[in-house]
Motif scaffolding. Structure first.
Motif, PDB file in Angstrom:
ATOM      1  N   GLY A 160       0.845  -1.425   0.040  1.00 58.69           N
ATOM      2  CA  GLY A 160      -0.136  -0.118   0.057  1.00 58.69           C
ATOM      3  C   GLY A 160       0.889   1.242   0.001  1.00 58.69           C
ATOM      4  N   CYS A 164       0.502  -1.933   5.243  1.00 60.48           N
ATOM      5  CA  CYS A 164      -0.706  -2.479   5.306  1.00 60.48           C
ATOM      6  C   CYS A 164      -0.500  -3.836   6.156  1.00 60.48           C
ATOM      7  CB  CYS A 164      -1.432  -2.997   3.949  1.00 60.48           C
ATOM      8  SG  CYS A 164      -1.832  -1.841   2.846  1.00 60.48           S
ATOM      9  N   ARG A 166      -1.420  -7.573   6.889  1.00 59.06           N
ATOM     10  CA  ARG A 166      -1.735  -9.006   6.377  1.00 59.06           C
ATOM     11  C   ARG A 166      -1.608 -10.051   7.014  1.00 59.06           C
ATOM     12  NH1 ARG A 166       2.999 -11.433   6.051  1.00 59.06           N
ATOM     13  NH2 ARG A 166       5.122 -10.217   5.614  1.00 59.06           N
ATOM     14  N   GLU A 258      -7.933  -6.901   7.392  1.00 59.20           N
ATOM     15  CA  GLU A 258      -8.396  -5.970   6.639  1.00 59.20           C
ATOM     16  C   GLU A 258      -9.148  -4.712   7.482  1.00 59.20           C
ATOM     17  OE1 GLU A 258      -9.645  -8.398   2.419  1.00 59.20           O
ATOM     18  OE2 GLU A 258     -10.891  -8.638   4.309  1.00 59.20           O
ATOM     19  N   ASN A 261      -6.747  -2.426   8.829  1.00 57.31           N
ATOM     20  CA  ASN A 261      -6.387  -1.517   7.675  1.00 57.31           C
ATOM     21  C   ASN A 261      -7.371  -0.473   7.763  1.00 57.31           C
ATOM     22  OD1 ASN A 261      -3.781  -2.673   6.768  1.00 57.31           O
ATOM     23  ND2 ASN A 261      -4.875  -4.206   5.630  1.00 57.31           N
ATOM     24  N   ARG A 266      -5.659   2.746   6.343  1.00 54.32           N
ATOM     25  CA  ARG A 266      -4.509   2.632   5.203  1.00 54.32           C
ATOM     26  C   ARG A 266      -5.227   2.525   3.976  1.00 54.32           C
ATOM     27  NH1 ARG A 266       0.118   2.019   8.223  1.00 54.32           N
ATOM     28  NH2 ARG A 266      -0.285   1.696  10.455  1.00 54.32           N
ATOM     29  N   CYS A 269      -4.594  -1.103   0.029  1.00 53.41           N
ATOM     30  CA  CYS A 269      -4.227  -2.426   0.782  1.00 53.41           C
ATOM     31  C   CYS A 269      -4.955  -3.684   0.135  1.00 53.41           C
ATOM     32  CB  CYS A 269      -4.644  -2.447   2.333  1.00 53.41           C
ATOM     33  SG  CYS A 269      -3.497  -1.232   3.193  1.00 53.41           S
TER      34      CYS A 269
END
Length: 270
Positions: A160, A164, A166, A258, A261, A266, A269
């Protein structure tokens, strides 16, 4: 609650007796369908005449002739390349699995491997279509069995615009060439396979003799560590009528990483 919801969804799909978790005869926890094939007590239902199998949902595999290759597992009667690390014949090395009623999985969709006969076929929801069809068969889908937890996520500065979150992987273990962000300890994450790596060590002890010249047990151990993952890399193959959408693929669903984020603003992403 995320764990309970997905377990119940899969209980319906696999035909597992959901009432076992709240039976008046035995006092199983609400997550009774989750189990640890490699644990001392799989915690699967044993009431009446029903038999339950503690089946690994982790398809991680290694090709002993090329330990750096990324491969799918080779199960009996199915395409694939690598030796399963935590499923099939090595089902007992997995710390994650599901209790599945014996005989409830159709023969065409069940493993025939020693130590896991009758279990659903493990798969990785992140595989591409070719890999999925090699292992699951044409027309099958691969459904993640358990949701990610926030503790399973790592902030990757290379993703990103400003990094980001993950899912963390074994490659992020210190010294293995990733983010050096974890030691993979027992309580560092929530859904990580083989905390502390003890079962990777067991796998290596039994496989070292099959390694090619120039590759030793230490190399194989690191390769095993790199293939460790969290919930997003584990699932079961599903097929048949009215099975075309996994529980975690419904519109609007956001996994734990997610959501992190989203909450921290963010971008780029997905």
């Amino acid at each position: 609650m995320r764990l309970l919801n997905i377990v119940l969804a899969h209980a319906a799909i696999f035909g597992i007796a959901a009432l076992a978790a709240t039976s008046c005869r035995v006092n199983y926890p609400t997550t009774a369908f989750r189990c640890s094939p490699g644990g001392d007590d799989p915690n699967c239902p044993t009431q009446d005449s029903d038999e339950y199998l503690c089946c690994s949902d982790d398809p991680a595999a290694i090709q002993l002739s090329n330990i750096n290759a990324v491969v799918t597992p080779k199960y009996v009667g199915r395409d694939g390349v690598g030796t399963p690390l935590f499923s099939g014949g090595n089902n007992a090395l997995s710390t994650h699995g599901m209790c599945v009623k014996a005989g409830s999985v159709p023969i065409a969709g069940a493993l025939a491997d020693t130590n896991a006969t009758g279990c659903p076929v493990p798969c990785n929801p992140n595989w591409d279509q070719d890999d999925r069809e090699d292992v699951c068969g044409t027309g099958a889908i691969c459904c993640q069995t358990v949701e990610l937890e926030p503790e399973d996520c790592v902030l990757d500065p290379g993703l990103g615009n400003m990094g980001c979150y993950r899912p963390i992987t074994g490659r992020d273990i210190a010294g293995l060439g990733g983010l050096d962000s974890t030691m993979w300890g027992g309580t560092e994450h929530k859904t990580h396979q083989d905390p502390a790596g003890a079962n990777c060590m067991t796998f290596v002890a039994g496989a070292t003799a099959a390694l090619p010249d120039g590759v030793d047990g230490a190399d194989l151990l690191q390769a095993c560590y790199r293939r460790l993952g969290v919930a997003d890399s584990r699932g079961f193959c599903l097929g048949g009528d009215n099975v075309d959408l996994c529980p975690l693929e419904v519109a609007g669903y956001r996994d734990a990483c997610e959501q992190l984020n989203d909450m921290s603003g963010r971008v780029d992403c997905d």
